[in-house]
Design a protein around this motif. Structure first.
Motif, PDB file in Angstrom:
ATOM      1  N   LEU A 181       0.824  -1.205   0.000  1.00  0.00           N
ATOM      2  CA  LEU A 181       0.000   0.000   0.000  1.00  0.00           C
ATOM      3  C   LEU A 181       0.858   1.255   0.000  1.00  0.00           C
ATOM      4  O   LEU A 181       0.510   2.250  -0.627  1.00  0.00           O
ATOM      5  N   LYS A 182       1.963   1.207   0.722  1.00  0.00           N
ATOM      6  CA  LYS A 182       2.888   2.348   0.813  1.00  0.00           C
ATOM      7  C   LYS A 182       4.292   1.805   1.043  1.00  0.00           C
ATOM      8  O   LYS A 182       4.478   0.885   1.835  1.00  0.00           O
ATOM      9  N   VAL A 183       5.253   2.367   0.336  1.00  0.00           N
ATOM     10  CA  VAL A 183       6.651   1.934   0.460  1.00  0.00           C
ATOM     11  C   VAL A 183       7.512   3.145   0.802  1.00  0.00           C
ATOM     12  O   VAL A 183       7.418   4.185   0.135  1.00  0.00           O
ATOM     13  N   GLN A 184       8.333   3.009   1.849  1.00  0.00           N
ATOM     14  CA  GLN A 184       9.249   4.074   2.242  1.00  0.00           C
ATOM     15  C   GLN A 184      10.632   3.469   2.460  1.00  0.00           C
ATOM     16  O   GLN A 184      10.752   2.419   3.100  1.00  0.00           O
ATOM     17  N   ALA A 185      11.648   4.151   1.956  1.00  0.00           N
ATOM     18  CA  ALA A 185      13.010   3.634   2.087  1.00  0.00           C
ATOM     19  C   ALA A 185      13.954   4.752   2.520  1.00  0.00           C
ATOM     20  O   ALA A 185      13.786   5.913   2.135  1.00  0.00           O
ATOM     21  N   ILE A 186      14.940   4.366   3.323  1.00  0.00           N
ATOM     22  CA  ILE A 186      15.931   5.314   3.819  1.00  0.00           C
ATOM     23  C   ILE A 186      17.300   4.657   3.839  1.00  0.00           C
ATOM     24  O   ILE A 186      17.416   3.449   4.088  1.00  0.00           O
ATOM     25  N   ALA A 187      18.331   5.459   3.553  1.00  0.00           N
ATOM     26  CA  ALA A 187      19.708   4.999   3.713  1.00  0.00           C
ATOM     27  C   ALA A 187      20.502   6.186   4.261  1.00  0.00           C
ATOM     28  O   ALA A 187      20.828   7.124   3.526  1.00  0.00           O
ATOM     29  N   LYS A 188      20.753   6.169   5.554  1.00  0.00           N
ATOM     30  CA  LYS A 188      21.510   7.233   6.221  1.00  0.00           C
ATOM     31  C   LYS A 188      22.964   6.794   6.254  1.00  0.00           C
ATOM     32  O   LYS A 188      23.365   5.992   7.106  1.00  0.00           O
ATOM     33  N   LEU A 189      23.745   7.297   5.293  1.00  0.00           N
ATOM     34  CA  LEU A 189      25.093   6.794   5.074  1.00  0.00           C
ATOM     35  C   LEU A 189      26.101   7.936   4.930  1.00  0.00           C
ATOM     36  O   LEU A 189      26.940   7.953   4.040  1.00  0.00           O
ATOM     37  N   HIS A 190      25.989   8.908   5.826  1.00  0.00           N
ATOM     38  CA  HIS A 190      26.921  10.034   5.886  1.00  0.00           C
ATOM     39  C   HIS A 190      26.918  10.899   4.625  1.00  0.00           C
ATOM     40  O   HIS A 190      27.953  11.449   4.238  1.00  0.00           O
ATOM     41  N   GLN A 191      25.746  11.029   4.032  1.00  0.00           N
ATOM     42  CA  GLN A 191      25.622  11.973   2.920  1.00  0.00           C
ATOM     43  C   GLN A 191      25.876  13.392   3.451  1.00  0.00           C
ATOM     44  O   GLN A 191      25.474  13.740   4.562  1.00  0.00           O
ATOM     45  N   GLY A 192      26.573  14.189   2.656  1.00  0.00           N
ATOM     46  CA  GLY A 192      26.831  15.571   3.033  1.00  0.00           C
ATOM     47  C   GLY A 192      28.089  15.790   3.846  1.00  0.00           C
ATOM     48  O   GLY A 192      28.417  16.939   4.184  1.00  0.00           O
ATOM     49  N   PHE A 193      28.813  14.725   4.179  1.00  0.00           N
ATOM     50  CA  PHE A 193      30.064  14.864   4.936  1.00  0.00           C
ATOM     51  C   PHE A 193      31.264  14.973   3.996  1.00  0.00           C
ATOM     52  O   PHE A 193      31.228  14.517   2.857  1.00  0.00           O
ATOM     53  N   GLU A 194      32.324  15.577   4.518  1.00  0.00           N
ATOM     54  CA  GLU A 194      33.554  15.706   3.748  1.00  0.00           C
ATOM     55  C   GLU A 194      34.173  14.341   3.472  1.00  0.00           C
ATOM     56  O   GLU A 194      34.003  13.395   4.255  1.00  0.00           O
ATOM     57  N   LYS A 195      34.888  14.262   2.363  1.00  0.00           N
ATOM     58  CA  LYS A 195      35.493  12.999   1.923  1.00  0.00           C
ATOM     59  C   LYS A 195      36.393  12.389   2.996  1.00  0.00           C
ATOM     60  O   LYS A 195      36.354  11.181   3.233  1.00  0.00           O
ATOM     61  N   ASP A 196      37.188  13.225   3.671  1.00  0.00           N
ATOM     62  CA  ASP A 196      38.097  12.708   4.698  1.00  0.00           C
ATOM     63  C   ASP A 196      37.339  12.089   5.860  1.00  0.00           C
ATOM     64  O   ASP A 196      37.757  11.060   6.406  1.00  0.00           O
ATOM     65  N   ASP A 197      36.228  12.708   6.250  1.00  0.00           N
ATOM     66  CA  ASP A 197      35.430  12.164   7.343  1.00  0.00           C
ATOM     67  C   ASP A 197      34.763  10.855   6.949  1.00  0.00           C
ATOM     68  O   ASP A 197      34.692   9.911   7.739  1.00  0.00           O
ATOM     69  N   VAL A 198      34.266  10.783   5.713  1.00  0.00           N
ATOM     70  CA  VAL A 198      33.649   9.545   5.225  1.00  0.00           C
ATOM     71  C   VAL A 198      34.682   8.420   5.222  1.00  0.00           C
ATOM     72  O   VAL A 198      34.404   7.301   5.659  1.00  0.00           O
ATOM     73  N   HIS A 199      35.882   8.730   4.744  1.00  0.00           N
ATOM     74  CA  HIS A 199      36.954   7.737   4.719  1.00  0.00           C
ATOM     75  C   HIS A 199      37.282   7.267   6.132  1.00  0.00           C
ATOM     76  O   HIS A 199      37.478   6.067   6.378  1.00  0.00           O
ATOM     77  N   SER A 200      37.345   8.190   7.072  1.00  0.00           N
ATOM     78  CA  SER A 200      37.655   7.836   8.458  1.00  0.00           C
ATOM     79  C   SER A 200      36.567   6.967   9.069  1.00  0.00           C
ATOM     80  O   SER A 200      36.855   5.989   9.768  1.00  0.00           O
ATOM     81  N   VAL A 201      35.317   7.301   8.809  1.00  0.00           N
ATOM     82  CA  VAL A 201      34.196   6.495   9.319  1.00  0.00           C
ATOM     83  C   VAL A 201      34.301   5.063   8.797  1.00  0.00           C
ATOM     84  O   VAL A 201      34.173   4.100   9.565  1.00  0.00           O
ATOM     85  N   CYS A 202      34.547   4.911   7.513  1.00  0.00           N
ATOM     86  CA  CYS A 202      34.654   3.571   6.924  1.00  0.00           C
ATOM     87  C   CYS A 202      35.826   2.800   7.531  1.00  0.00           C
ATOM     88  O   CYS A 202      35.714   1.608   7.834  1.00  0.00           O
ATOM     89  N   ARG A 203      36.944   3.474   7.711  1.00  0.00           N
ATOM     90  CA  ARG A 203      38.132   2.807   8.270  1.00  0.00           C
ATOM     91  C   ARG A 203      37.863   2.322   9.697  1.00  0.00           C
ATOM     92  O   ARG A 203      38.205   1.194  10.054  1.00  0.00           O
ATOM     93  N   HIS A 204      37.237   3.157  10.505  1.00  0.00           N
ATOM     94  CA  HIS A 204      36.946   2.761  11.883  1.00  0.00           C
ATOM     95  C   HIS A 204      35.922   1.627  11.941  1.00  0.00           C
ATOM     96  O   HIS A 204      36.027   0.725  12.781  1.00  0.00           O
ATOM     97  N   LEU A 205      34.940   1.672  11.065  1.00  0.00           N
ATOM     98  CA  LEU A 205      33.960   0.576  11.015  1.00  0.00           C
ATOM     99  C   LEU A 205      34.657  -0.746  10.680  1.00  0.00           C
ATOM    100  O   LEU A 205      34.394  -1.785  11.301  1.00  0.00           O
ATOM    101  N   GLU A 206      35.555  -0.707   9.710  1.00  0.00           N
ATOM    102  CA  GLU A 206      36.258  -1.923   9.304  1.00  0.00           C
ATOM    103  C   GLU A 206      37.175  -2.444  10.404  1.00  0.00           C
ATOM    104  O   GLU A 206      37.380  -3.660  10.528  1.00  0.00           O
ATOM    105  N   GLU A 207      37.697  -1.542  11.227  1.00  0.00           N
ATOM    106  CA  GLU A 207      38.572  -1.969  12.319  1.00  0.00           C
ATOM    107  C   GLU A 207      37.817  -2.748  13.401  1.00  0.00           C
ATOM    108  O   GLU A 207      38.431  -3.465  14.192  1.00  0.00           O
ATOM    109  N   ARG A 208      36.493  -2.633  13.425  1.00  0.00           N
ATOM    110  CA  ARG A 208      35.696  -3.408  14.389  1.00  0.00           C
ATOM    111  C   ARG A 208      35.746  -4.904  14.072  1.00  0.00           C
ATOM    112  O   ARG A 208      35.515  -5.741  14.933  1.00  0.00           O
ATOM    113  N   GLN A 209      35.981  -5.217  12.814  1.00  0.00           N
ATOM    114  CA  GLN A 209      36.133  -6.611  12.360  1.00  0.00           C
ATOM    115  C   GLN A 209      34.914  -7.484  12.702  1.00  0.00           C
ATOM    116  O   GLN A 209      35.044  -8.613  13.148  1.00  0.00           O
TER     117      GLN A 209
END
Length: 206
Positions: free
Chosen positions: A159-187
């Motif tokens: 009847l109704k479909v809603q989708a969201i992806a909150k993935l650091h849109q609007g952040f600087e490239k360096d911050d996005v890279h840092s977020v990804c690196r820290h996430l990967e370090e969690r293993q």
């Protein structure tokens, strides 16, 4: 669903693929109070026109409220995780990245034949990747006959479909890279997948 504009996902193919890739859903309907169950829900059709289906045990509290024409909510969850303020170049607010699809649906009970067909499809989808798969046809018939009366299948018409992806849109490239690196370090698998989702959103990897 609360969705800021920059996190909206409106592409029908994105929604279709997301549901197909994240089939373990939260199934919510109104009984004497709100009731929720976590079950696999499969999708069929095309991105432009699809329907969903699943089943629950008759021992489930939701069963007595399951009938043709009632509305329910299906919630499909993607990878999610906490993002620390300490990961940014400059101090910022800590947050949580995630993705999800909500589908409000109208239910229709399945016939026994439809239920069996859909159980075959469900088992095939997840057995195909097994080293020694056991499909529906491989199960002893008396076992099937014992279990079929204990479950009820249903169709879900969107009847109704809603989708969201909150993935650091609007952040600087360096911050996005840092977020990804820290996430990967969690293993752990979820953090690793979240990092992949962020990179894909920003066009820096898959």
């Amino acid at each position: 669903m609360f969705r800021q504009k920059k996190y909206l996902k409106k592409d029908p193919q994105y929604v279709f693929d997301f549901i197909d890739q994240h089939p373990f859903a939260t199934f919510v309907l109104q009984g004497e109070d709100l009731l929720a169950t976590h079950i696999p829900i499969l999708i069929e059709g095309t991105s432009e026109k699809f329907r969903l289906y699943g089943h629950i045990a008759e021992a489930n509290e939701q069963y007595k409220f399951l009938k043709d024409g009632i509305e329910a909510l299906l919630i499909f969850h993607g990878a999610q995780g906490y993002v620390s303020s300490s990961w940014y170049k400059d101090i910022n607010i800590s947050t949580w990245d995630y993705s999800a699809v909500h589908v409000n649906v109208k239910l229709k009970l399945q016939s026994r034949e439809e239920l069996e067909t859909n159980l075959q499809n469900l088992i095939q989808k997840f057995e195909d990747d097994q080293r020694d798969p056991i499909y529906y046809k491989d199960l002893p018939r008396d076992m099937i006959e014992d279990h079929l009366p204990l479950i009820t299948g249903f169709w879900c018409e969107p009847l109704k479909v809603q989708a969201i992806a909150k993935l650091h849109q609007g952040f600087e490239k360096d911050d996005v890279h840092s977020v990804c690196r820290h996430l990967e370090e969690r293993q752990d698998l979820q953090s690793s997948q979240l990092s992949k989702n962020i990179k894909k959103e920003h066009g820096t990897g898959h």
